[in-house]
Structures are given as structure tokens and as C-alpha cells.
Design a protein around this motif. Structure first.
Motif, PDB file in Angstrom:
ATOM      1  N   PHE A   4       0.077 -59.854 -65.098  1.00  7.73           N
ATOM      2  CA  PHE A   4      -0.519 -59.135 -66.234  1.00  7.73           C
ATOM      3  C   PHE A   4      -2.026 -59.137 -66.053  1.00  7.73           C
ATOM      4  CE2 PHE A   4      -2.558 -58.681 -70.341  1.00  7.73           C
ATOM      5  CZ  PHE A   4      -1.857 -57.640 -70.923  1.00  7.73           C
ATOM      6  N   HIS A   5      -2.630 -57.945 -66.128  1.00  4.62           N
ATOM      7  CA  HIS A   5      -4.077 -57.876 -65.930  1.00  4.62           C
ATOM      8  C   HIS A   5      -4.790 -57.064 -66.998  1.00  4.62           C
ATOM      9  CE1 HIS A   5      -3.609 -59.898 -62.078  1.00  4.62           C
ATOM     10  NE2 HIS A   5      -2.616 -59.053 -61.804  1.00  4.62           N
ATOM     11  N   GLY A   6      -4.071 -56.589 -68.036  1.00  7.24           N
ATOM     12  CA  GLY A   6      -4.742 -55.886 -69.121  1.00  7.24           C
ATOM     13  C   GLY A   6      -4.137 -54.523 -69.404  1.00  7.24           C
ATOM     14  N   ARG A   7      -4.782 -53.825 -70.342  1.00  5.30           N
ATOM     15  CA  ARG A   7      -4.177 -52.614 -70.894  1.00  5.30           C
ATOM     16  C   ARG A   7      -4.960 -51.328 -70.632  1.00  5.30           C
ATOM     17  NH1 ARG A   7      -0.579 -54.010 -75.180  1.00  5.30           N
ATOM     18  NH2 ARG A   7      -0.504 -56.236 -75.583  1.00  5.30           N
TER      19      ARG A   7
ATOM     20  N   GLU B  55      -8.506 -65.460 -63.294  1.00  8.52           N
ATOM     21  CA  GLU B  55      -8.482 -66.762 -63.996  1.00  8.52           C
ATOM     22  C   GLU B  55      -8.746 -66.556 -65.490  1.00  8.52           C
ATOM     23  OE1 GLU B  55      -8.420 -70.215 -62.819  1.00  8.52           O
ATOM     24  OE2 GLU B  55      -8.857 -70.080 -60.674  1.00  8.52           O
ATOM     25  N   ILE B  56      -8.367 -65.378 -65.974  1.00  3.81           N
ATOM     26  CA  ILE B  56      -8.649 -65.048 -67.373  1.00  3.81           C
ATOM     27  C   ILE B  56      -7.887 -65.966 -68.329  1.00  3.81           C
ATOM     28  CG2 ILE B  56      -8.231 -63.190 -69.080  1.00  3.81           C
ATOM     29  CD1 ILE B  56      -9.207 -61.277 -66.731  1.00  3.81           C
ATOM     30  N   GLN B  57      -6.645 -66.299 -67.988  1.00  2.00           N
ATOM     31  CA  GLN B  57      -5.876 -67.206 -68.859  1.00  2.00           C
ATOM     32  C   GLN B  57      -5.901 -68.641 -68.324  1.00  2.00           C
ATOM     33  OE1 GLN B  57      -1.626 -67.101 -71.298  1.00  2.00           O
ATOM     34  NE2 GLN B  57      -2.519 -65.234 -70.593  1.00  2.00           N
TER      35      GLN B  57
ATOM     36  N   ASN C 106     -16.987 -56.998 -71.336  1.00  2.00           N
ATOM     37  CA  ASN C 106     -16.525 -57.359 -72.684  1.00  2.00           C
ATOM     38  C   ASN C 106     -15.119 -57.931 -72.780  1.00  2.00           C
ATOM     39  OD1 ASN C 106     -18.866 -56.182 -74.196  1.00  2.00           O
ATOM     40  ND2 ASN C 106     -18.147 -54.385 -73.083  1.00  2.00           N
ATOM     41  N   SER C 107     -14.258 -57.606 -71.826  1.00  3.19           N
ATOM     42  CA  SER C 107     -12.859 -58.013 -71.966  1.00  3.19           C
ATOM     43  C   SER C 107     -12.282 -58.311 -70.591  1.00  3.19           C
ATOM     44  CB  SER C 107     -12.033 -56.885 -72.599  1.00  3.19           C
ATOM     45  OG  SER C 107     -11.948 -55.812 -71.678  1.00  3.19           O
ATOM     46  N   GLY C 108     -11.133 -58.971 -70.599  1.00  2.26           N
ATOM     47  CA  GLY C 108     -10.471 -59.301 -69.347  1.00  2.26           C
ATOM     48  C   GLY C 108     -10.150 -58.049 -68.542  1.00  2.26           C
TER      49      GLY C 108
ATOM     50  N   MET D  62      -4.462 -61.921 -57.950  1.00 11.82           N
ATOM     51  CA  MET D  62      -3.384 -62.861 -58.253  1.00 11.82           C
ATOM     52  C   MET D  62      -3.770 -63.796 -59.401  1.00 11.82           C
ATOM     53  SD  MET D  62      -1.570 -65.560 -55.660  1.00 11.82           S
ATOM     54  CE  MET D  62       0.075 -66.147 -56.058  1.00 11.82           C
ATOM     55  N   GLU D  63      -2.784 -64.061 -60.271  1.00 19.79           N
ATOM     56  CA  GLU D  63      -2.908 -65.166 -61.231  1.00 19.79           C
ATOM     57  C   GLU D  63      -2.265 -66.366 -60.535  1.00 19.79           C
ATOM     58  OE1 GLU D  63      -1.432 -63.783 -65.385  1.00 19.79           O
ATOM     59  OE2 GLU D  63      -0.702 -62.351 -63.915  1.00 19.79           O
ATOM     60  N   LEU D  64      -3.009 -67.445 -60.378  1.00 21.43           N
ATOM     61  CA  LEU D  64      -2.458 -68.611 -59.671  1.00 21.43           C
ATOM     62  C   LEU D  64      -1.366 -69.276 -60.487  1.00 21.43           C
ATOM     63  CD1 LEU D  64      -5.885 -69.645 -58.315  1.00 21.43           C
ATOM     64  CD2 LEU D  64      -3.962 -68.814 -56.947  1.00 21.43           C
TER      65      LEU D  64
ATOM     66  N   ALA E 297     -12.532 -64.588 -68.620  1.00 19.63           N
ATOM     67  CA  ALA E 297     -12.743 -63.990 -69.957  1.00 19.63           C
ATOM     68  C   ALA E 297     -12.256 -65.033 -70.968  1.00 19.63           C
ATOM     69  CB  ALA E 297     -11.984 -62.668 -70.085  1.00 19.63           C
ATOM     70  N   LYS E 298     -11.473 -64.604 -71.952  1.00 20.56           N
ATOM     71  CA  LYS E 298     -10.832 -65.487 -72.941  1.00 20.56           C
ATOM     72  C   LYS E 298     -11.704 -66.686 -73.341  1.00 20.56           C
ATOM     73  CE  LYS E 298      -6.005 -64.145 -72.190  1.00 20.56           C
ATOM     74  NZ  LYS E 298      -5.574 -63.593 -73.457  1.00 20.56           N
ATOM     75  N   SER E 299     -11.391 -67.910 -72.819  1.00 17.23           N
ATOM     76  CA  SER E 299     -12.075 -69.108 -73.315  1.00 17.23           C
ATOM     77  C   SER E 299     -13.516 -69.243 -72.844  1.00 17.23           C
ATOM     78  CB  SER E 299     -11.282 -70.363 -72.946  1.00 17.23           C
ATOM     79  OG  SER E 299     -10.275 -70.584 -73.918  1.00 17.23           O
TER      80      SER E 299
HETATM   81  C1  PLP Z   1      -4.354 -63.099 -66.641  1.00 20.07           C
HETATM   82  C2  PLP Z   1      -4.914 -62.049 -67.564  1.00 20.07           C
HETATM   83  N1  PLP Z   1      -5.637 -61.038 -67.053  1.00 20.07           N
HETATM   84  C3  PLP Z   1      -6.154 -60.088 -67.826  1.00 20.07           C
HETATM   85  C4  PLP Z   1      -5.957 -60.098 -69.203  1.00 20.07           C
HETATM   86  C5  PLP Z   1      -6.544 -59.003 -70.048  1.00 20.07           C
HETATM   87  O1  PLP Z   1      -7.571 -59.534 -70.859  1.00 20.07           O
HETATM   88  P1  PLP Z   1      -8.055 -58.731 -72.153  1.00 20.07           P
HETATM   89  O2  PLP Z   1      -6.942 -58.776 -73.139  1.00 20.07           O
HETATM   90  O3  PLP Z   1      -9.281 -59.499 -72.606  1.00 20.07           O
HETATM   91  O4  PLP Z   1      -8.387 -57.357 -71.713  1.00 20.07           O
HETATM   92  C6  PLP Z   1      -5.200 -61.120 -69.776  1.00 20.07           C
HETATM   93  C7  PLP Z   1      -4.925 -61.131 -71.215  1.00 20.07           C
HETATM   94  O5  PLP Z   1      -4.000 -61.747 -71.697  1.00 20.07           O
HETATM   95  C8  PLP Z   1      -4.653 -62.123 -68.934  1.00 20.07           C
HETATM   96  O6  PLP Z   1      -3.915 -63.124 -69.415  1.00 20.07           O
END
Ligand code: PLP
Length: 450
Positions: free
Chosen positions: A150-153, A264-266, A121-123, A229-231, A291-293
Motif C-alpha cells: 500500500f502506497h497511497g491514494r 517507511e511511512i508506517q 504533505n502526505s505519504g 518496498m515496505e519492509l 510521513a505519518k509519525s
Molecule cells: C506504507 C504506506 N505508504 C504510503 C501511505 C500513504 O500515506 P498518506 O495516507 O499520508 O498519503 C500509507 C498510509 O497508510 C502507508 O501506510
């Protein structure tokens, strides 16, 4: 009057203010209100607030609507699916849209090898699941992540996230076996000396011996299941990693049996001028989380990866009640079609060149703009007190965002130091509207800095 921005009241208007007051009585302050406006309608890149003000949206719901608000194909697909069924629970009863999203993602993500995808459901949930799968497959426990990442909460995603305030402060204990290494942030790299001269071709962190030393001081590579990793950093300040760093790291990971998880969520779905940022690097991640888009505004996320890796967990080990909701899957199929038919990645690279050109022009005039960077349309500028100390200028960043909002442009910041202005405008936005938004930024900069 030309242009799409129309302001009928001050920003925020009385109806927005009243809703924000109600919000403060009903919703905890921990959920931030980055802008003080309440939305009545959104279309493309234009948001109409409840007071009837029309604003341009350069935030795109934090990178969720690369295809624009209410993309007609997405609206139609969701309507059609709603007339059939909204939920049956995929682990209970199979339905085609879920399978089709998985097939499409297996096809379009980098690498020709057999793949599998499952939906959540979410990133944050995708990140958690990628780690679960990597640990199961490798039989190892440690995870390596990056400073500024950043990978989420959720608990594990929060442990993988770097920035302490607001994301981690007071929320411990965090998940164990998480090890953090520096991100190749060229502009702020101590070893590069004058950061302005450091470019992607001279990354000092791509050195093989250095990677060995770094790992040997924090964790045995043979106990590491995966690195994530976020590229190009998203929340961490829109910093793209240099190509030779990514290849050195990928080679190191391969040699030590460490899986490469690309978050690659963002960066995904056209934002960087390619469908996935990995393509800029010739990188074939073992697992890719999106996720996201992916679903044009509906909540959907995916874990895609090598078949043998994704098949490791036992039956029942993966899934969830809502993961791969039929409405979200229908939306995702419409998004993926739009990506191809409307050539969205290509439009993103053209849009990126336009935005970067305007930003660079301002950087030539204003010392406060320390760096302009980013892949494709994932462009940002970092604001500093002066170019020698590079001291982050968060107050100026906030002032610029507020000034833009007052003139009808929604704009977001990012970065560990809160001093980066990032653009996440829908990639379907006509050039005239992008230019109008950039004109607002220019007027705001002039009014503050001249
Ligand atoms: C690179 C990256 N990973 C993970 C997440 C977490 O995604 P979500 O807010 O859908 O849980 C985000 C949200 O901004 C993000 O930018």
C-alpha cells in the motif's frame, strides 16, 4: 474503578451518532468512518468522545501519533511557531525549521553517505516524488512494487498499491510502467508448505536465480528505475519481510542499477523498535520515504536519499505550496527530539515484547489465531477459520473490533483479506494502559470464542 476507560453511554453515544448523521449528509461515503465515534479530546493514548466516554486508542490515527496525542513538546513547538509565522511557502522564502528537519533526517536515516531531503504533505505525495526523482536520476521508467503493498491514494500511488477493493476499483486508468512481484508473505507462501513452520531463516523467495527468472518474465531489469518496498507491510497485513529476502533483493537491485526505495511511512519513527525498519535489515535504501509519525499529528512527509540522486531534477522540478509547512516542521523537530530523549524505539521493543507475549498466549488457546507476527511494537495477529485451510476470517475480525470498541478500545484491522488485527498504540503509552487495552481484547476474544 481502576483503569482509564470510562463509558458513560452506549458506544456510539447520542452526540457521536448525531455527528455521524450530519457527516453522512455532507461527506461522501467513499471516505470511510472506521469507528462510529466522534472525538472531543485526545491525550496520550486516551480519546474522549463527544459524549464524554474515555477510550484507549490502539490505532494512533493509523500510526501517526507514535509520540502520543498532544505530546507536550509538539504542542509547545507548534504554539511557538504559530506566534512567529504559519506560512510563507518554502520555494519562495527560506525558513530554518524546514532546513533543520532536512538536516536531522539526513543524519538519522540509514547510511553515512551525503544525503538530501525535501518535504511534502502526505505519504502518497512522498511516494510520487520518490518515483519522480528515481526516474529522473536513472533515465529509466519502470517501477517494481509488491503484491499486498500500500502506497497511497493518488494516481501513481494507487497504481503501486495492490489491493483492488476499495483502493482501485473504478478508479482506472492507472499510471503505466508499474510491475508487481510477490511479497515474501511466509504464512501464506505456497512453497513453504506448512506456513507455520516457515520462518524468516527459510525464505524460499530469496533465491538469486528465482529473482532473475521473476524479473525476466515481467520486465527487463535494465529498464527499472526503482523498486519500492515496505519492509513490513502496513495496510497489507503487518507482514515483515525475511532478512535474507531483503538482502538478496537489495543485491539484485544494486547489480542492475535499480534504486531501492524503502517506504517507511508506517514502519518509521520507532514503531518497529528501531527508528527505521531498514535498520533491522542492515539496509541502506537509496531513497527513504517517511510521513505519518514524523510530525506527531501534523501533515508532513519527507523524501530523503542519496545526494546525487536527489540533486538530479532541475530547479523548480520539486516542491509545492504547502510542503514543509512551518507548523508541521516545528512539530517534527519536537518529535525527533522526543524519539531520542525519551528513547522511544527502545520503549517500542519492550512494548512489542509485551503485546506479542499476550497475543501468543491467546494463540495457544484459540485456533482462530493463525499467526502472530511483527517487528517491535508493530504487532498483529491474523485470524483464520481454521489453521489447516488458513481461510481468512474477516467476519470474526470485524466482530472482535466491534466488541472491543463497545468495551472502550479503538482497534484497527488490516490485510488484503481484512483479517488481521494490528496494534498502532502510541509508543509513549504507560504499560498499565497497554495492559488495560490488551485486557479488553482478551475479554472480547473470550466472549466471542469461548
Ligand atoms: C506504507 C504506506 N505508504 C504510503 C501511505 C500513504 O500515506 P498518506 O495516507 O499520508 O498519503 C500509507 C498510509 O497508510 C502507508 O501506510
Amino acid at each position: 474503578m481502576s483503569g482509564v476507560i470510562r463509558l458513560q453511554t452506549e458506544i456510539p453515544g447520542p452526540l457521536s451518532r448525531s455527528l455521524l448523521n450530519r457527516r453522512a449528509q455532507a461527506v461522501p461515503r467513499g471516505v470511510p468512518a472506521v469507528t462510529p465515534i466522534a472525538v472531543g479530546h485526545a491525550e496520550g493514548a486516551v480519546i474522549t468522545d463527544v459524549d464524554g466516554n474515555r477510550l484507549i486508542d490502539f490505532g494512533g490515527g493509523i500510526g501517526v501519533v507514535n509520540t502520543g496525542h498532544r505530546h507536550p513538546g509538539v504542542v509547545e513547538a507548534v504554539r511557538r511557531q504559530l506566534d512567529r509565522f504559519a506560512h510563507v511557502c518554502f520555494p519562495v522564502s527560506t525558513y530554518e525549521p524546514y532546513i533543520e528537519v532536512a538536516e536531522r533526517l539526513n543524519q538519522i536515516t540509514p547510511g553515512e553517505h551525503p544525503k538530501r531531503t525535501f518535504l511534502v504533505n502526505s505519504g502518497a505525495e512522498a511516494v510520487e516524488n520518490a518515483v519522480k526523482v528515481a526516474r529522473h536520476y536513472t533515465g529509466r521508467q519502470a517501477i517494481v512494487c509488491f503484491e499486498h503493498g500500500f502506497h497511497g491514494r493518488t494516481n501513481l500511488a494507487m497504481a503501486l498499491t495492490s489491493k483492488v477493493d476499495p483502493y482501485k476499483k473504478g478508479f482506472g486508468p492507472f499510471a503505466p510502467e508499474v510491475y508487481r512481484i510477490p511479497y515474501p508473505y511466509c504464512y501464506r507462501c505456497a512453497e513453504a508448505g506448512d506456513g507455520e513452520a516457515a520462518g524468516p531463516s527459510m525464505c524460499c523467495m530469496a533465491d538469486r536465480t528465482r529473482l532473475e527468472q521473476m524479473f525476466s518474465s515481467i520486465v527487463d531489469p535494465h529498464s527499472v528505475a526503482a523498486l519500492i518496498m515496505e519492509l513490513q507491510l502496513g495496510e497489507g497485513g503487518f507482514v515483515p519481510a525475511p532478512a535474507e529476502y531483503v538482502s538478496a533483493l537489495a543485491a539484485f537491485a544494486r547489480e542492475h542499477g535499480i534504486l531501492f526505495i524503502a517506504d517507511e511511512i508506517q514502519t518509521g519513527f520507532g514503531r518497529t523498535g528501531k527508528l527505521f525498519a531498514s535498520e533491522h535489515y542492515g539496509l541502506v535504501p537509496d531513497i527513504i520515504v517517511t510521513a505519518k509519525s514524523l510530525a506527531g499529528g501534523l501533515p508532513l512527509a519527507a523524501v530523503t536519499g542519496r545526494a546525487e540522486v536527489l540533486e538530479a531534477p532541475q530547479i523548480g522540478g520539486l516542491g509545492g505550496t504547502y510542503g514543509g509547512n512551518p507548523l508541521a516542521c516545528a512539530a517534527a523537530l519536537a518529535v525527533l527530539e522526543a524519539m531520542e530523549v525519551e528513547e522511544i524505539p527502545l520503549r517500542a521493543s519492550r512494548m512489542g515484547a509485551l503485546i506479542r507475549g499476550r497475543f501468543s498466549g491467546w494463540a495457544a488457546r484459540y485456533q482462530a489465531i493463525g499467526d502472530v507476527r511483527g517487528l517491535g511494537a508493530m504487532v498483529a495477529m491474523e485470524l483464520v477459520r481454521d489453521r489447516v485451510s488458513k481461510a481468512p476470517d474477516k467476519p470474526l475480525t470485524q466482530q472482535l473490533l466491534t466488541e472491543c470498541l463497545g468495551r472502550g478500545l479503538i482497534l484497527l484491522s488490516s490485510g488484503t483479506y481484512g483479517n488481521t488485527v494490528r496494534v498502532l498504540v502510541p509508543l509513549t503509552t504507560p504499560e498499565t494502559i497497554v495492559q488495560e487495552g490488551l485486557d479488553v481484547m482478551q475479554q472480547a476474544l473470550e466472549s466471542i470464542l469461548s
